[in-house]
Design a protein around this motif. Structure first.
Motif, PDB file in Angstrom:
ATOM      1  N   ILE A  41     -32.980  18.668  68.070  1.00 53.83           N
ATOM      2  CA  ILE A  41     -32.770  19.755  67.128  1.00 53.83           C
ATOM      3  C   ILE A  41     -31.383  20.345  67.332  1.00 53.83           C
ATOM      4  O   ILE A  41     -31.007  20.689  68.460  1.00 53.83           O
ATOM      5  CB  ILE A  41     -33.821  20.864  67.319  1.00 53.83           C
ATOM      6  CG1 ILE A  41     -35.227  20.303  67.106  1.00 53.83           C
ATOM      7  CG2 ILE A  41     -33.565  22.028  66.373  1.00 53.83           C
ATOM      8  CD1 ILE A  41     -35.500  19.791  65.720  1.00 53.83           C
ATOM      9  N   ARG A 158     -33.798  18.603  62.669  1.00 51.28           N
ATOM     10  CA  ARG A 158     -34.091  17.463  63.533  1.00 51.28           C
ATOM     11  C   ARG A 158     -33.233  16.277  63.105  1.00 51.28           C
ATOM     12  O   ARG A 158     -33.151  15.948  61.931  1.00 51.28           O
ATOM     13  CB  ARG A 158     -35.573  17.097  63.483  1.00 51.28           C
ATOM     14  CG  ARG A 158     -35.978  16.123  64.590  1.00 51.28           C
ATOM     15  CD  ARG A 158     -37.482  15.969  64.686  1.00 51.28           C
ATOM     16  NE  ARG A 158     -38.170  17.204  64.993  1.00 51.28           N
ATOM     17  CZ  ARG A 158     -38.291  17.725  66.206  1.00 51.28           C
ATOM     18  NH1 ARG A 158     -37.708  17.127  67.245  1.00 51.28           N
ATOM     19  NH2 ARG A 158     -38.956  18.853  66.397  1.00 51.28           N
ATOM     20  N   ARG A 180     -35.654  20.614  75.018  1.00 52.94           N
ATOM     21  CA  ARG A 180     -37.064  20.422  74.728  1.00 52.94           C
ATOM     22  C   ARG A 180     -37.923  21.116  75.793  1.00 52.94           C
ATOM     23  O   ARG A 180     -37.528  21.208  76.955  1.00 52.94           O
ATOM     24  CB  ARG A 180     -37.388  18.933  74.703  1.00 52.94           C
ATOM     25  CG  ARG A 180     -36.903  18.257  73.434  1.00 52.94           C
ATOM     26  CD  ARG A 180     -37.063  16.782  73.498  1.00 52.94           C
ATOM     27  NE  ARG A 180     -36.944  16.181  72.176  1.00 52.94           N
ATOM     28  CZ  ARG A 180     -36.705  14.892  71.967  1.00 52.94           C
ATOM     29  NH1 ARG A 180     -36.549  14.078  72.988  1.00 52.94           N
ATOM     30  NH2 ARG A 180     -36.620  14.428  70.739  1.00 52.94           N
ATOM     31  N   TYR A 221     -41.515  14.188  73.131  1.00 52.42           N
ATOM     32  CA  TYR A 221     -41.645  15.123  74.250  1.00 52.42           C
ATOM     33  C   TYR A 221     -42.133  14.391  75.497  1.00 52.42           C
ATOM     34  O   TYR A 221     -43.034  13.551  75.419  1.00 52.42           O
ATOM     35  CB  TYR A 221     -42.624  16.259  73.892  1.00 52.42           C
ATOM     36  CG  TYR A 221     -42.195  17.012  72.663  1.00 52.42           C
ATOM     37  CD1 TYR A 221     -41.242  18.013  72.730  1.00 52.42           C
ATOM     38  CD2 TYR A 221     -42.721  16.698  71.406  1.00 52.42           C
ATOM     39  CE1 TYR A 221     -40.828  18.694  71.601  1.00 52.42           C
ATOM     40  CE2 TYR A 221     -42.327  17.373  70.266  1.00 52.42           C
ATOM     41  CZ  TYR A 221     -41.378  18.368  70.371  1.00 52.42           C
ATOM     42  OH  TYR A 221     -40.969  19.027  69.236  1.00 52.42           O
ATOM     43  N   TRP A 316     -48.601  19.985  68.992  1.00 58.88           N
ATOM     44  CA  TRP A 316     -47.342  19.471  68.425  1.00 58.88           C
ATOM     45  C   TRP A 316     -46.588  20.534  67.621  1.00 58.88           C
ATOM     46  O   TRP A 316     -45.386  20.739  67.840  1.00 58.88           O
ATOM     47  CB  TRP A 316     -47.621  18.231  67.586  1.00 58.88           C
ATOM     48  CG  TRP A 316     -46.418  17.577  66.996  1.00 58.88           C
ATOM     49  CD1 TRP A 316     -45.173  17.480  67.539  1.00 58.88           C
ATOM     50  CD2 TRP A 316     -46.344  16.925  65.721  1.00 58.88           C
ATOM     51  NE1 TRP A 316     -44.324  16.799  66.691  1.00 58.88           N
ATOM     52  CE2 TRP A 316     -45.022  16.446  65.572  1.00 58.88           C
ATOM     53  CE3 TRP A 316     -47.272  16.686  64.715  1.00 58.88           C
ATOM     54  CZ2 TRP A 316     -44.607  15.758  64.438  1.00 58.88           C
ATOM     55  CZ3 TRP A 316     -46.863  15.990  63.590  1.00 58.88           C
ATOM     56  CH2 TRP A 316     -45.542  15.530  63.455  1.00 58.88           C
ATOM     57  N   GLN A 320     -42.769  22.117  68.588  1.00 57.87           N
ATOM     58  CA  GLN A 320     -41.649  22.196  67.648  1.00 57.87           C
ATOM     59  C   GLN A 320     -41.097  23.618  67.577  1.00 57.87           C
ATOM     60  O   GLN A 320     -39.878  23.823  67.556  1.00 57.87           O
ATOM     61  CB  GLN A 320     -42.103  21.734  66.263  1.00 57.87           C
ATOM     62  CG  GLN A 320     -42.504  20.268  66.185  1.00 57.87           C
ATOM     63  CD  GLN A 320     -42.996  19.903  64.797  1.00 57.87           C
ATOM     64  OE1 GLN A 320     -42.247  19.902  63.831  1.00 57.87           O
ATOM     65  NE2 GLN A 320     -44.273  19.605  64.680  1.00 57.87           N
ATOM     66  N   ARG A 321     -41.975  24.607  67.530  1.00 62.11           N
ATOM     67  CA  ARG A 321     -41.530  25.997  67.487  1.00 62.11           C
ATOM     68  C   ARG A 321     -40.747  26.341  68.759  1.00 62.11           C
ATOM     69  O   ARG A 321     -39.679  26.964  68.699  1.00 62.11           O
ATOM     70  CB  ARG A 321     -42.750  26.915  67.322  1.00 62.11           C
ATOM     71  CG  ARG A 321     -42.485  28.411  67.485  1.00 62.11           C
ATOM     72  CD  ARG A 321     -41.541  28.975  66.443  1.00 62.11           C
ATOM     73  NE  ARG A 321     -41.940  28.721  65.074  1.00 62.11           N
ATOM     74  CZ  ARG A 321     -42.868  29.404  64.407  1.00 62.11           C
ATOM     75  NH1 ARG A 321     -43.502  30.408  64.975  1.00 62.11           N
ATOM     76  NH2 ARG A 321     -43.143  29.101  63.149  1.00 62.11           N
ATOM     77  N   GLU A 323     -39.111  24.363  70.607  1.00 61.23           N
ATOM     78  CA  GLU A 323     -37.859  23.605  70.610  1.00 61.23           C
ATOM     79  C   GLU A 323     -36.819  24.218  69.668  1.00 61.23           C
ATOM     80  O   GLU A 323     -35.628  23.891  69.758  1.00 61.23           O
ATOM     81  CB  GLU A 323     -38.142  22.159  70.214  1.00 61.23           C
ATOM     82  CG  GLU A 323     -37.014  21.196  70.484  1.00 61.23           C
ATOM     83  CD  GLU A 323     -37.325  19.786  70.033  1.00 61.23           C
ATOM     84  OE1 GLU A 323     -36.472  18.904  70.245  1.00 61.23           O
ATOM     85  OE2 GLU A 323     -38.415  19.554  69.460  1.00 61.23           O
ATOM     86  N   ALA A 325     -37.372  24.352  66.122  1.00 60.56           N
ATOM     87  CA  ALA A 325     -37.492  23.750  64.799  1.00 60.56           C
ATOM     88  C   ALA A 325     -38.595  24.442  64.011  1.00 60.56           C
ATOM     89  O   ALA A 325     -39.537  24.994  64.576  1.00 60.56           O
ATOM     90  CB  ALA A 325     -37.804  22.257  64.905  1.00 60.56           C
ATOM     91  N   PRO A 327     -41.890  24.163  62.381  1.00 61.18           N
ATOM     92  CA  PRO A 327     -42.928  23.145  62.585  1.00 61.18           C
ATOM     93  C   PRO A 327     -43.231  22.350  61.316  1.00 61.18           C
ATOM     94  O   PRO A 327     -43.412  22.914  60.239  1.00 61.18           O
ATOM     95  CB  PRO A 327     -44.143  23.961  63.033  1.00 61.18           C
ATOM     96  CG  PRO A 327     -43.554  25.183  63.652  1.00 61.18           C
ATOM     97  CD  PRO A 327     -42.331  25.497  62.833  1.00 61.18           C
TER      98      PRO A 327
END
Length: 411
Positions: A41, A158, A180, A221, A316, A320-321, A323, A325, A327
């Motif tokens: 990201i 991403r 990450r 991940y 998952w 993402q949140r 990281e 991004a 989701p």
């Protein structure tokens, strides 16, 4: 200790909403070579340092002629030299002159058109147009890919295959990306045995660590720390605290229901908080969400299929949140059942199925074998998670359902 949401548990969409609203991005940044950034990201917008390609370039092998007017058949020019990729002609094209030019080469000053080589005839140093050339000038502009200062990739995006290729074409060699989250994985159970060991009666080979580590790797991940611990409170308490101390997220499998040996949920409540622990979903009802020593905690079911399904649906998006991004969930599409399907009403179900393209081009879902949450074989070859509403029991062939696509995109 966090009571269930009503008698059935928390609906999946509400569970996901509650988890995500309590999470914020980690906000950690690292700089990596472009080649190491696939799937990462962006931590900041990426801008083009200069125009790309930065010069007018020929789209075809052919001949650059003066001006941009459409010449008539029979027009003639004198050849002066060649412009090749990386080796420009280096001078302007004057009236009555032409330059041999190759695909990607710099179009000389004074030229506004390239004649494709299949339209012309060449004899000695004379070029003649033999066929109508059409309106296209076969030249791409100096900012076709990007203008100087143009945003190539936004922050929080991403990076896929296409993004990396475009960034490389614009001279970018390294990027700032978000870090990450570090995952700690705790597998609990007295009956678990490493694969390859001889089993005693009642023992099973431990598979959740292999299944979840592979699934998380496929999603981008890595598991930073992993423990397999029996159903004993003190070793489990120590493992939870150690994982929370060294990781950004703690994930466990098993031990979150209400059995005599289910220690994970009461331990998490003691060491932090259990916000909810029951899902209105099949497979996946015993699922716990909370915190251990301030670190987000996900208690997945012990059965492997249920663990994988709930990891996709709830863990998952949370990763993402964290990281940085927005989701993204699995792509959904409508399919029809290839054959009748019998099930018990009561809970919404995510059934594993193969995607089949019918002779007429329609999309069919093929459900084969047992859907038991303990049977990992139901995941083999699965393309879809069929979304079956709670109130549906017997489903006839041709029944239309929404399905989540499990196959990841290439670009």
């Amino acid at each position: 200790m966090g009571e269930p949401f009503g008698p059935e548990g928390l609906p999946l969409e509400l569970a996901r909403e509650r988890i995500l609203e309590q999470l914020q991005p980690l906000g950690l940044v690292e700089q990596l070579p472009l080649a190491a950034c696939l799937g990462r990201i962006t931590a900041e917008p990426v801008l083009a340092g200069e125009a790309v390609p930065g010069f007018r370039a020929s789209i075809m092998d052919g001949y650059a002629i003066p001006g941009s007017e459409q010449p008539l058949v029979g027009a003639r020019w004198r050849l002066r030299g060649t412009s090749a990729a990386g080796a420009p002609f280096g001078a302007a094209v004057a009236a009555g002159e032409a330059v041999r030019i190759l695909t990607g080469a710099v179009v000389p000053e004074g030229s506004g058109r390239v004649l494709p080589q299949e339209l012309v005839g060449v004899e000695a140093d004379q070029l003649e147009l033999l066929k109508p050339c059409g309106a296209s000038v076969w030249i791409r502009g100096p900012e076709e890919e990007a203008a100087a200062g143009q945003e190539l990739v936004a922050a929080g995006q991403r990076l896929g295959v296409a993004e990396l290729g475009r960034l490389a074409s614009c001279g970018v060699c390294q990027l700032k990306v978000t870090q990450r989250p570090r995952l700690g994985l705790l597998i609990s159970g007295d009956e678990l045995l490493p694969p390859g060991r001889q089993r005693a009666p009642g023992q099973i080979w431990e598979s959740n660590s292999a299944l979840l580590t592979a699934l998380l790797n496929r999603l981008g991940y890595a598991v930073a720390d992993q423990r397999v611990v029996g159903d004993q409170p003190e070793p489990l308490r120590a493992a939870l605290l150690q994982l929370a101390a060294g990781c950004d997220v703690v994930v466990s499998t098993g031990g979150v229901s209400a059995g005599d040996s289910d220690w994970i949920r009461p331990l998490v409540a003691e060491l932090g908080a259990v916000n909810f622990w029951k899902l209105f979903l099949k497979p996946g009802r015993p699922f716990a969400w909370g915190q251990v020593a301030g670190v987000p905690f996900f208690g997945l079911p012990g059965n492997p299929v249920a663990a994988a399904v709930t990891a996709l649906q709830l863990l998952w998006p949370a990763l993402q949140r964290l990281e940085g991004a927005e989701p993204q969930l699995l792509l959904r599409l409508k399919v029809r059942l290839e054959a009748p399907l019998r099930r018990g009403v009561g809970r919404p179900e995510l059934a594993r199925a193969q995607l089949v393209v019918a002779a007429d081009g329609g999309l069919l879902a093929r459900v084969a074998g047992s859907q038991a949450s303990s049977r990992i074989g139901s995941l083999q070859g699965a393309d879809l998670l069929l979304e079956i509403p709670a109130e549906l029991g017997a489903l006839e062939a041709g029944t239309e359902l929404w399905a989540q696509l499990l196959r990841l995109p290439l670009l």
